[in-house]
Scaffold this motif. Structure first.
Motif, mmCIF file in Angstrom:
data_model
loop_
_atom_site.group_PDB
_atom_site.id
_atom_site.type_symbol
_atom_site.label_atom_id
_atom_site.label_comp_id
_atom_site.label_asym_id
_atom_site.label_seq_id
_atom_site.Cartn_x
_atom_site.Cartn_y
_atom_site.Cartn_z
ATOM 1 N N ALA A 1 36.075 28.504 29.160
ATOM 2 C CA ALA A 1 35.618 29.628 29.984
ATOM 3 C C ALA A 1 35.398 29.120 31.407
ATOM 4 O O ALA A 1 35.011 27.969 31.602
ATOM 5 N N LEU A 2 35.652 29.971 32.388
ATOM 6 C CA LEU A 2 35.382 29.577 33.770
ATOM 7 C C LEU A 2 33.871 29.652 33.994
ATOM 8 O O LEU A 2 33.204 30.539 33.480
ATOM 9 N N GLY A 3 33.343 28.697 34.767
ATOM 10 C CA GLY A 3 31.893 28.651 34.980
ATOM 11 C C GLY A 3 31.556 28.247 36.410
ATOM 12 O O GLY A 3 32.326 28.515 37.338
ATOM 13 N N ASP A 4 30.425 27.596 36.576
ATOM 14 C CA ASP A 4 29.936 27.242 37.912
ATOM 15 C C ASP A 4 30.960 26.475 38.742
ATOM 16 O O ASP A 4 31.058 26.672 39.951
ATOM 17 N N ASP A 5 31.711 25.587 38.081
ATOM 18 C CA ASP A 5 32.701 24.793 38.823
ATOM 19 C C ASP A 5 33.783 25.661 39.458
ATOM 20 O O ASP A 5 34.411 25.267 40.440
ATOM 21 N N GLU A 6 34.020 26.822 38.869
ATOM 22 C CA GLU A 6 35.103 27.677 39.367
ATOM 23 C C GLU A 6 34.568 28.852 40.198
ATOM 24 O O GLU A 6 35.350 29.655 40.704
ATOM 25 N N PHE A 7 33.250 28.926 40.341
ATOM 26 C CA PHE A 7 32.647 30.062 41.059
ATOM 27 C C PHE A 7 33.011 29.996 42.546
ATOM 28 O O PHE A 7 32.803 28.966 43.192
ATOM 29 N N VAL A 8 33.588 31.073 43.077
ATOM 30 C CA VAL A 8 33.948 31.061 44.505
ATOM 31 C C VAL A 8 33.100 32.008 45.339
ATOM 32 O O VAL A 8 33.173 31.992 46.566
ATOM 33 N N GLY A 9 32.300 32.844 44.712
ATOM 34 C CA GLY A 9 31.417 33.680 45.513
ATOM 35 C C GLY A 9 31.145 35.031 44.894
ATOM 36 O O GLY A 9 31.611 35.333 43.795
ATOM 37 N N ARG A 10 30.352 35.813 45.656
ATOM 38 C CA ARG A 10 29.959 37.139 45.176
ATOM 39 C C ARG A 10 30.127 38.155 46.284
ATOM 40 O O ARG A 10 30.172 37.793 47.469
ATOM 41 N N ALA A 11 30.233 39.394 45.883
ATOM 42 C CA ALA A 11 30.372 40.458 46.881
ATOM 43 C C ALA A 11 29.756 41.729 46.329
ATOM 44 O O ALA A 11 29.895 42.026 45.141
ATOM 45 N N GLU A 12 29.061 42.464 47.232
ATOM 46 C CA GLU A 12 28.502 43.749 46.816
ATOM 47 C C GLU A 12 29.416 44.853 47.323
ATOM 48 O O GLU A 12 30.045 44.706 48.370
ATOM 49 N N PHE A 13 29.480 45.921 46.593
ATOM 50 C CA PHE A 13 30.340 47.041 47.007
ATOM 51 C C PHE A 13 29.871 48.317 46.321
ATOM 52 O O PHE A 13 29.059 48.270 45.396
ATOM 53 N N THR A 14 30.359 49.445 46.792
ATOM 54 C CA THR A 14 30.073 50.699 46.095
ATOM 55 C C THR A 14 31.387 51.224 45.529
ATOM 56 O O THR A 14 32.462 50.959 46.072
ATOM 57 N N ALA A 15 31.281 51.933 44.436
ATOM 58 C CA ALA A 15 32.504 52.421 43.795
ATOM 59 C C ALA A 15 32.293 53.796 43.188
ATOM 60 O O ALA A 15 31.194 54.116 42.738
#
Ligand code: HEC
Ligand code: HEC
Length: 424
Positions: A391-405
């Motif tokens: 499973a992909l985890g912290d090592d593969e984390f590239v970031g976060r983004a907030e949005f509305t949908a």
């Protein structure tokens, strides 16, 4: 062991007494002995190369043959000593109840209903004959070790039940079917078109739903029972000579689901599970629901180009004034480096048997309009290709983004997020 000569017991004394009247009295046809009924009606079931009616629901682990021994008397003692026959009310015998599980002779599966009726009548006739035989009834208990029963433990029998296999099919395969739509869905215009060109084989997602699709798949050549990982059902979406192109990469969520299910079915059909400890671990994860809700990243940075990217979607919890603890949806796919674009449909998640899971099972899975958070993972190092279960985890984390949908259905109503908003 022969204990008596049944034919003599039946007719001889009576004829001797009534002697000369016999010609004028209706002679009752001699009742066949239990051994005769067994020979004529039970042995053919035992010797038949065809599966019994049980296989309508039990893919492995148990068969009517498992309860029969080559010898009539020992079969009787075996069933009697396991409480599987009721000599007072033969119809209530547990072995008859097992045969009736498919709904008796009127069950929905017509072919199987005929088979079931034959099995039922055979066992009833034999049990009735046994019940009328005091000598047989008085036979001693059969040694436990000699009793005929399924070789597999009850856990394996349960695991190999078709309703359980269907449950796992829905979670592991059906949930990802939107990746294959509508090319493979029977009855859609797109599938009709392909069918003309490639034949009925392209219509493997059945219009009647998951149970019908499961029936088709397990009887088809799309699953390789010996080398499950080589199944066409995996190789085609991996892009091997597939008109539909690349739909999976090794280790993505859909691949994981399909492969897990295919390996399990192959093991069940191959009768590989012998003990409870051989069974795959129970699926404790959330329930998954495929949708036609689409999400896309525009302006993907060059570092993402042609890499596998996975997103987890979290919903804003207005009561807690916080983001939810667990994702409400996931999606994964390779980024188009040339187009600087990533887009895919969402698979929604709901805790097992939660209200949301129940609602989505009964109706159309959807997400409310509102505020959402994305957590983005990039498999830059090819972790999944090395181990499809990883499973992909912290090592593969590239970031976060907030949005509305607004989450409208369809490819044409995609929710777009600028990849520049994805930050650690
Ligand atoms: C229509 C589907 C169906 C058919 C046909 C069917 N079964 Fe079952 N069987 C089930 C289900 C569902 C259960 C679990 C029910 C329960 O636990 O009450 C079950 C449970 C069992 C169990 C008990 C295992 C346990 O969980 O304790 C045995 C043994 C069994 N079946 C044998 C048979 C045999 C033998 C036949 C054929 C003569 C047969 N079944 C036909 C659906 C079926
Ligand atoms: C854009 C349309 C399209 C999509 C999407 C698509 N396929 Fe296909 N697929 C085809 C066509 C057309 C064929 C028949 C020609 C061929 O074998 O490539 C086919 C063939 C297959 C076959 C072989 C069927 C047989 O009996 O020979 C399998 C298995 C398959 N696809 C699996 C998948 C899976 C799994 C997905 C989704 C994850 C998928 N496909 C998505 C168009 C598509």
């Amino acid at each position: 062991m022969t204990r008596r000569m049944p034919a003599v017991r039946r007719a001889a004394p009576w004829i001797a007494v009534v002697g000369c009247f016999a010609a004028s009295m209706p002679v009752r046809a001699a009742e066949p002995t239990p051994a005769e009924v067994f020979e004529k009606r039970i042995v053919p079931i035992f010797k038949s190369p065809n599966p019994s009616s049980c296989t309508q629901c039990h893919l492995a682990g148990v068969d009517l043959k498992d309860y029969i021994l080559p010898d009539a008397e020992r079969t009787f003692r075996s069933l009697r000593d396991q409480g599987l026959i009721d000599l007072a009310v033969p119809e209530k015998s547990k072995i008859v109840t097992l045969i009736d599980m498919g709904g008796g002779a009127k069950g929905p599966n017509a072919v199987n209903a005929k088979l079931r009726a034959v099995e039922r009548e055979a066992f009833l006739a034999w049990i009735k004959a046994c019940a009328a035989d005091p000598t047989l009834k008085a036979t001693p208990k059969l040694d436990e070790a000699e009793r005929a029963k399924p070789a597999r433990p009850v856990e394996v029998i349960r695991h190999a039940r078709k309703d359980r296999v269907l449950e796992s099919f829905e979670a592991n395969v059906w949930a990802w079917r939107f990746r294959c739509m509508n090319c493979h869905t029977e009855g859609t215009p797109q599938n009709d078109k392909y069918r003309k060109e490639y034949g009925d084989r392209v219509a493997w997602v059945k219009k009647d739903g998951p149970a019908a699709t499961l029936e088709y798949l397990i009887a088809s050549k799309l699953i390789d029972p010996v080398k499950p990982e080589q199944s066409l059902l995996l190789r085609k979406p991996l892009g091997e000579k597939h008109e539909g192109g690349l739909k999976f990469v090794v280790g993505d969520d859909a691949y994981k689901g399909f492969r897990t299910w295919i390996e399990d079915v192959a093991a069940i059909r191959g009768n590989k599970y012998t003990a409870a400890k051989d069974l795959p671990p129970a699926d404790t994860g959330p329930e998954r629901f495929g949708t036609d809700l689409w999400l896309k990243f525009t302006n993907c940075p060059p570092a993402w180009g042609d890499k596998f990217l996975q997103v987890c979607v979290f919903a804003w919890d207005d009561k807690k004034k916080a983001w939810g603890d667990t994702p409400v949806a996931v999606s994964d796919r390779v980024v188009s480096g040339k187009g600087k674009l990533w887009q895919h449909n969402l698979t929604l998640l709901a805790a097992k048997d939660s209200d949301r899971a129940k609602a989505w099972r009964g109706g159309k899975p959807s997400l409310p309009e509102g505020k959402y958070l994305l957590r983005v993972y990039l498999d830059a190092g090819g972790k999944l290709a090395k181990d499809w279960k990883a499973a992909l985890g912290d090592d593969e984390f590239v970031g976060r983004a907030e949005f509305t949908a607004k989450w409208r259905d369809g490819y044409g109503a995609m929710t777009a997020v600028d990849a520049a908003k994805v930050r650690k």
